[in-house]
Design an enzyme around this catalytic site. Structure first.
Site, PDB file in Angstrom:
ATOM      1  N   HIS A 100      60.044  43.984  22.522  1.00 49.91           N
ATOM      2  CA  HIS A 100      60.473  45.369  22.342  1.00 49.91           C
ATOM      3  C   HIS A 100      61.768  45.398  21.556  1.00 49.91           C
ATOM      4  CE1 HIS A 100      61.319  49.567  23.153  1.00 49.91           C
ATOM      5  NE2 HIS A 100      60.038  49.656  23.455  1.00 49.91           N
ATOM      6  N   ASP A 137      52.575  48.552  26.706  1.00 53.34           N
ATOM      7  CA  ASP A 137      51.192  48.466  26.232  1.00 53.34           C
ATOM      8  C   ASP A 137      50.412  47.312  26.834  1.00 53.34           C
ATOM      9  OD1 ASP A 137      50.913  50.664  24.529  1.00 53.34           O
ATOM     10  OD2 ASP A 137      52.177  49.706  23.039  1.00 53.34           O
ATOM     11  N   HIS A 191      53.248  50.051  17.246  1.00 53.53           N
ATOM     12  CA  HIS A 191      53.733  51.135  18.122  1.00 53.53           C
ATOM     13  C   HIS A 191      52.619  51.413  19.141  1.00 53.53           C
ATOM     14  CE1 HIS A 191      55.944  54.553  19.405  1.00 53.53           C
ATOM     15  NE2 HIS A 191      55.929  55.319  18.325  1.00 53.53           N
TER      16      HIS A 191
HETATM   17  N1  CMC Z   1      54.524  38.145  19.615  1.00 49.89           N
HETATM   18  C1  CMC Z   1      55.049  37.068  19.015  1.00 49.89           C
HETATM   19  N2  CMC Z   1      56.299  37.022  18.541  1.00 49.89           N
HETATM   20  C2  CMC Z   1      57.040  38.136  18.675  1.00 49.89           C
HETATM   21  C3  CMC Z   1      56.565  39.291  19.297  1.00 49.89           C
HETATM   22  C4  CMC Z   1      55.258  39.264  19.783  1.00 49.89           C
HETATM   23  N3  CMC Z   1      54.733  40.329  20.397  1.00 49.89           N
HETATM   24  N4  CMC Z   1      57.529  40.228  19.312  1.00 49.89           N
HETATM   25  C5  CMC Z   1      58.581  39.684  18.712  1.00 49.89           C
HETATM   26  N5  CMC Z   1      58.284  38.414  18.328  1.00 49.89           N
HETATM   27  C6  CMC Z   1      59.167  37.476  17.684  1.00 49.89           C
HETATM   28  C7  CMC Z   1      59.205  37.707  16.178  1.00 49.89           C
HETATM   29  O1  CMC Z   1      58.200  36.990  15.507  1.00 49.89           O
HETATM   30  C8  CMC Z   1      60.579  37.221  15.863  1.00 49.89           C
HETATM   31  O2  CMC Z   1      60.568  35.823  15.876  1.00 49.89           O
HETATM   32  P1  CMC Z   1      61.357  34.975  14.781  1.00 49.89           P
HETATM   33  O3  CMC Z   1      62.806  35.389  14.960  1.00 49.89           O
HETATM   34  O4  CMC Z   1      61.055  33.578  15.147  1.00 49.89           O
HETATM   35  O5  CMC Z   1      60.798  35.428  13.472  1.00 49.89           O
HETATM   36  C9  CMC Z   1      61.410  37.670  17.062  1.00 49.89           C
HETATM   37  O6  CMC Z   1      60.483  37.733  18.140  1.00 49.89           O
HETATM   38  C10 CMC Z   1      62.065  39.017  16.876  1.00 49.89           C
HETATM   39  O7  CMC Z   1      61.077  39.948  16.479  1.00 49.89           O
HETATM   40  P2  CMC Z   1      61.363  41.280  15.670  1.00 49.89           P
HETATM   41  O8  CMC Z   1      60.136  41.676  14.919  1.00 49.89           O
HETATM   42  O9  CMC Z   1      62.625  41.172  14.898  1.00 49.89           O
HETATM   43  O10 CMC Z   1      61.629  42.272  16.829  1.00 49.89           O
HETATM   44  P3  CMC Z   1      61.461  43.817  16.723  1.00 49.89           P
HETATM   45  O11 CMC Z   1      62.544  44.395  17.497  1.00 49.89           O
HETATM   46  O12 CMC Z   1      61.339  44.310  15.331  1.00 49.89           O
HETATM   47  O13 CMC Z   1      60.027  43.969  17.392  1.00 49.89           O
HETATM   48  C11 CMC Z   1      58.121  44.898  18.220  1.00 49.89           C
HETATM   49  C12 CMC Z   1      59.636  44.903  18.275  1.00 49.89           C
HETATM   50  C13 CMC Z   1      57.600  45.802  19.334  1.00 49.89           C
HETATM   51  C14 CMC Z   1      57.640  45.472  16.862  1.00 49.89           C
HETATM   52  C15 CMC Z   1      57.576  43.463  18.402  1.00 49.89           C
HETATM   53  O14 CMC Z   1      58.026  42.917  19.613  1.00 49.89           O
HETATM   54  C16 CMC Z   1      56.063  43.395  18.302  1.00 49.89           C
HETATM   55  O15 CMC Z   1      55.522  43.334  17.192  1.00 49.89           O
HETATM   56  N6  CMC Z   1      55.354  43.429  19.460  1.00 49.89           N
HETATM   57  C17 CMC Z   1      53.912  43.448  19.447  1.00 49.89           C
HETATM   58  C18 CMC Z   1      53.427  44.871  19.238  1.00 49.89           C
HETATM   59  C19 CMC Z   1      53.598  45.699  20.474  1.00 49.89           C
HETATM   60  O16 CMC Z   1      53.323  45.258  21.580  1.00 49.89           O
HETATM   61  N7  CMC Z   1      54.030  46.950  20.265  1.00 49.89           N
HETATM   62  C20 CMC Z   1      54.242  47.891  21.336  1.00 49.89           C
HETATM   63  C21 CMC Z   1      55.705  48.192  21.508  1.00 49.89           C
HETATM   64  S1  CMC Z   1      56.088  49.055  23.024  1.00 49.89           S
HETATM   65  C22 CMC Z   1      55.289  50.564  22.854  1.00 49.89           C
HETATM   66  C23 CMC Z   1      55.954  51.435  21.871  1.00 49.89           C
HETATM   67  O17 CMC Z   1      57.155  51.733  22.013  1.00 49.89           O
HETATM   68  O18 CMC Z   1      55.276  51.874  20.970  1.00 49.89           O
END
Ligand code: CMC
Length: 376
Positions: A261, A312, A222
């Site tokens: 996201h 971010d 987050h």
């Molecule tokens: N780097 C590498 N792979 C990623 C990333 C990333 N940043 N984000 C998503 N993926 C991949 C993930 O590994 C998965 O791949 P697979 O289907 O092959 O396993 C696929 O994309 C879907 O990911 P998910 O975890 O199901 O997606 P989510 O909706 O739960 O994730 C998230 C959202 C923000 C937690 C994630 O994109 C992430 O971990 N990003 C990095 C952390 C980050 O930048 N956070 C700030 C978010 S914006 C500010 C806020 O609102 O707080």
């Protein structure tokens, strides 16, 4: 036993409540606060106007805005006893932990504001005004600087920078932070806002709700991601190493911070605006090193994973160029999002329904109880 229910892991796509505060169009990449597009607000308004908008549902008149600015100024000082407590907190603690504990501690001294209900608007303004003071006070002590002088005449953005930098910010610097505060002020039911609403939905108080929210924002998935982005940039060093470092991360199934996201399936509009500010601040500082690294990082991560930048990705490069210490990045996010958290808590109090979802039980049933002496 009740029939098992379908599980929506991470509550993805679950519509938990109705809200008038914030709308995200994840397909078009649009973000709306109380009807106003974030691009207009970032280009033309100030954080004070946005906080008013989030709390009251309409933009302030000139008189209402002047009144809010004056209130922020008068609400900045910490109670002496809380200041003493902040001064005794460990100097090597993460500032997010300091914020969380100080907000919780502030509730002891302000029982009136902590009561749920209409008086919470006073608490919302108090918390928004005071977070920069807590951060500045803590940061100055750990740097061995004299205590922070509260400056009621400064805007929230200028005061936050002044508190963290020990110098007067330039107009451009203050405006960069003002825009960052506008962009971070709310984001619908993100994890920390949801945490705040869950706490408020039990009829608990505003300060408890914000304490829950700060603890939730801290996590690297987050608000903590902006700090990790800068660690990554330092690890990469030069644009020619981006491919290699990203590739190694992806092979290890690690996440690249600042990308992806839950709601946006296209570029986060906040990232678009912050990219431009990263370039502007880089140009003003004569240092486009971070900007160039980030552009290359975007290109590689999009090519490899099809992911877009989120809010971010670029914020840390702006804060770093202004001279702000990395561990203060997420607290800056909190200093802005507190306006959104408190707006949501006020909305929750007006249409209160205990938030209490259900879990699908996948454990055992009917195990025979074995007295402790007979267990092996
Ligand atoms: N780097 C590498 N792979 C990623 C990333 C990333 N940043 N984000 C998503 N993926 C991949 C993930 O590994 C998965 O791949 P697979 O289907 O092959 O396993 C696929 O994309 C879907 O990911 P998910 O975890 O199901 O997606 P989510 O909706 O739960 O994730 C998230 C959202 C923000 C937690 C994630 O994109 C992430 O971990 N990003 C990095 C952390 C980050 O930048 N956070 C700030 C978010 S914006 C500010 C806020 O609102 O707080």
């Amino acid at each position: 036993m009740a029939e098992p229910v379908g599980v929506q892991r991470g509550l993805e796509d679950v519509v938990a409540l109705e809200s008038r505060i914030c709308f995200i169009d994840g397909k078009q990449g649009r973000l709306i606060y109380q009807g106003y597009d974030i691009r207009d607000l970032a280009a033309r308004s100030t954080f004070e106007e946005v906080a008013y908008l989030l709390w009251y549902g309409r933009l302030p008149t000139a008189a209402q805005l002047a009144d809010l600015k004056e209130r922020f100024g008068t609400l900045r000082a910490l109670p002496d006893r809380l200041q003493e407590q902040v001064d005794r907190m460990p100097a090597d603690a993460h500032p997010m932990d300091i914020l969380r504990t100080a907000v919780s501690g502030l509730a002891f001294f302000e029982p009136e504001e902590t009561r749920p209900g209409a008086s919470s608007i006073g608490g919302a303004q108090r918390l928004t005004a005071v977070l920069p003071t807590i951060l500045g006070q803590f940061h100055r002590r750990r740097k061995g600087l004299p205590p922070l002088a509260v400056r009621p005449e400064l805007s929230q953005a200028a005061y936050l920078l002044y508190a963290l930098l020990d110098r007067e910010p330039t107009e451009l610097e203050a405006r960069a932070i003002d825009v960052a505060l506008i962009l971070h002020a709310d984001h619908e039911l993100n994890a920390s806002t949801f945490a705040a609403r869950v706490t408020a939905s039990t009829l608990s108080d505003l300060y408890s709700a914000v304490t829950s929210a700060i603890g939730t924002l801290k996590g690297p998935l987050h608000g903590g991601a902006n700090e990790r982005v800068m660690e990554l940039l330092d690890e990469i060093g030069v644009p020619t190493r981006v491919d290699e470092v990203v590739h190694a991360k992806l092979v290890r199934h690690e996440r690249v911070m600042g990308f992806g996201h839950r709601v946006y399936k296209v570029e986060d509009p906040r990232a678009t605006i912050l990219r431009d500010w990263s370039r502007r601040i880089g140009e003003a500082a004569g240092d486009l090193h971070y900007y160039e690294l980030l552009r290359k990082l975007e290109e590689v991560v999009h090519r490899e994973k099809g992911l877009y930048p989120n809010v971010d990705l670029y914020s840390g490069s702006i804060y770093s160029l202004l001279g702000i210490t990395h561990d203060l990045f997420t607290p800056i996010f909190a200093s802005s999002r507190v306006a959104g958290w408190t707006a949501h808590v006020l909305e929750e109090y007006q249409d209160l329904r205990l938030i209490r979802p259900t879990a699908k039980y996948v454990g055992a049933v009917d195990l025979p109880y074995i007295p402790v002496a007979q267990r092996s």
